[in-house]
Design a protein around this motif. Sequence first.
Motif, mmCIF file in Angstrom:
data_model
loop_
_atom_site.group_PDB
_atom_site.id
_atom_site.type_symbol
_atom_site.label_atom_id
_atom_site.label_comp_id
_atom_site.label_asym_id
_atom_site.label_seq_id
_atom_site.Cartn_x
_atom_site.Cartn_y
_atom_site.Cartn_z
ATOM 1 N N MET A 1 -3.735 4.029 21.853
ATOM 2 C CA MET A 1 -3.783 4.028 20.401
ATOM 3 C C MET A 1 -2.539 4.728 19.870
ATOM 4 N N THR A 2 -1.934 4.149 18.861
ATOM 5 C CA THR A 2 -0.763 4.733 18.225
ATOM 6 C C THR A 2 -1.144 5.154 16.814
ATOM 7 N N SER A 3 -0.707 6.351 16.423
ATOM 8 C CA SER A 3 -0.976 6.860 15.084
ATOM 9 C C SER A 3 0.318 7.338 14.447
ATOM 10 N N ILE A 4 0.316 7.381 13.108
ATOM 11 C CA ILE A 4 1.473 7.830 12.337
ATOM 12 C C ILE A 4 0.974 8.834 11.304
ATOM 13 N N LEU A 5 1.703 9.923 11.131
ATOM 14 C CA LEU A 5 1.387 10.900 10.099
ATOM 15 C C LEU A 5 2.215 10.562 8.866
ATOM 16 N N VAL A 6 1.526 10.269 7.752
ATOM 17 C CA VAL A 6 2.185 9.899 6.503
ATOM 18 C C VAL A 6 1.691 10.838 5.407
ATOM 19 N N LYS A 7 2.583 11.655 4.882
ATOM 20 C CA LYS A 7 2.232 12.595 3.805
ATOM 21 C C LYS A 7 0.970 13.378 4.150
ATOM 22 N N LYS A 8 0.947 13.929 5.350
ATOM 23 C CA LYS A 8 -0.134 14.777 5.864
ATOM 24 C C LYS A 8 -1.437 14.033 6.111
ATOM 25 N N LYS A 9 -1.403 12.693 6.083
ATOM 26 C CA LYS A 9 -2.580 11.900 6.436
ATOM 27 C C LYS A 9 -2.254 11.095 7.684
ATOM 28 N N ARG A 10 -3.225 11.024 8.568
ATOM 29 C CA ARG A 10 -3.023 10.313 9.829
ATOM 30 C C ARG A 10 -3.553 8.885 9.706
ATOM 31 N N PHE A 11 -2.723 7.923 10.143
ATOM 32 C CA PHE A 11 -3.079 6.513 10.124
ATOM 33 C C PHE A 11 -2.969 5.936 11.523
ATOM 34 N N ARG A 12 -3.946 5.131 11.900
ATOM 35 C CA ARG A 12 -3.918 4.424 13.175
ATOM 36 C C ARG A 12 -3.242 3.082 12.978
ATOM 37 N N VAL A 13 -2.362 2.706 13.891
ATOM 38 C CA VAL A 13 -1.709 1.403 13.828
ATOM 39 C C VAL A 13 -2.713 0.365 14.319
ATOM 40 N N ASP A 102 17.056 -19.040 0.592
ATOM 41 C CA ASP A 102 15.871 -19.095 1.464
ATOM 42 C C ASP A 102 16.328 -19.106 2.919
ATOM 43 N N PRO A 103 16.972 -18.007 3.364
ATOM 44 C CA PRO A 103 17.567 -17.986 4.698
ATOM 45 C C PRO A 103 16.497 -17.834 5.782
ATOM 46 N N PRO A 104 16.889 -18.014 7.023
ATOM 47 C CA PRO A 104 15.990 -17.593 8.096
ATOM 48 C C PRO A 104 15.752 -16.092 7.934
ATOM 49 N N ARG A 105 14.559 -15.631 8.277
ATOM 50 C CA ARG A 105 14.229 -14.214 8.125
ATOM 51 C C ARG A 105 13.590 -13.687 9.399
ATOM 52 N N VAL A 106 13.778 -12.412 9.625
ATOM 53 C CA VAL A 106 12.980 -11.679 10.604
ATOM 54 C C VAL A 106 12.099 -10.771 9.766
ATOM 55 N N PHE A 107 10.792 -10.940 9.905
ATOM 56 C CA PHE A 107 9.839 -10.221 9.065
ATOM 57 C C PHE A 107 8.928 -9.399 9.966
ATOM 58 N N THR A 108 8.858 -8.095 9.715
ATOM 59 C CA THR A 108 8.029 -7.202 10.514
ATOM 60 C C THR A 108 6.946 -6.602 9.642
ATOM 61 N N LEU A 109 5.707 -6.659 10.117
ATOM 62 C CA LEU A 109 4.553 -6.129 9.407
ATOM 63 C C LEU A 109 3.839 -5.113 10.292
ATOM 64 N N THR A 110 3.446 -3.996 9.713
ATOM 65 C CA THR A 110 2.623 -3.024 10.425
ATOM 66 C C THR A 110 1.438 -2.686 9.531
ATOM 67 N N PHE A 111 0.250 -2.820 10.067
ATOM 68 C CA PHE A 111 -0.984 -2.517 9.331
ATOM 69 C C PHE A 111 -1.527 -1.189 9.827
ATOM 70 N N LEU A 112 -1.812 -0.290 8.882
ATOM 71 C CA LEU A 112 -2.242 1.067 9.192
ATOM 72 C C LEU A 112 -3.614 1.339 8.583
ATOM 73 N N LEU A 113 -4.494 1.975 9.342
ATOM 74 C CA LEU A 113 -5.831 2.342 8.854
ATOM 75 C C LEU A 113 -5.958 3.847 8.889
ATOM 76 N N GLU A 114 -6.316 4.433 7.746
ATOM 77 C CA GLU A 114 -6.460 5.877 7.645
ATOM 78 C C GLU A 114 -7.543 6.365 8.615
ATOM 79 N N GLU A 115 -7.234 7.452 9.300
ATOM 80 C CA GLU A 115 -8.221 8.007 10.253
ATOM 81 C C GLU A 115 -9.104 9.047 9.585
#
Length: 115
Positions: A1-13, A102-115
């Motif tokens: 499991m990977t988590s990220i701390l954002v503004k003192k709140k922890r989110f799970r990827v 409307d060029p070719p694009r590389v698009f990256t998405l990350t969804f985070l859920l607050e723990e």
Amino acid sequence: MTSILVKKKRFRVLQTETIAMPEGSTELYVEVSQLTITLRFHSREAGELKVELDAESAPRIEIDIYGFHNSLGSSFDATLGDIDGKKLTMSAMAHGVGEKSDPPRVFTLTFLLEE
């Protein structure tokens, strides 16, 4: 499991995706948890970025993205709603390839859920 701390709140990827979109692509469809997300790309002059989010009709969410074709990259964050009382957010980054509207694009998405 990977988590990220954002503004003192922890989110799970929950999910991360990187998609190479061909030239002329106008929509991207992503499923995360019980949600179906439609991202629509609209051309605009460089430097004029805008994101419009319609989360009122969950489990379907529509996001209109304007001007995200910069080769240096453009990004945004959005709160998509709640899952079992926990905040679901999305971080996105788009890189356009070339100078077309409307060029070719590389698009990256990350969804985070607050723990």
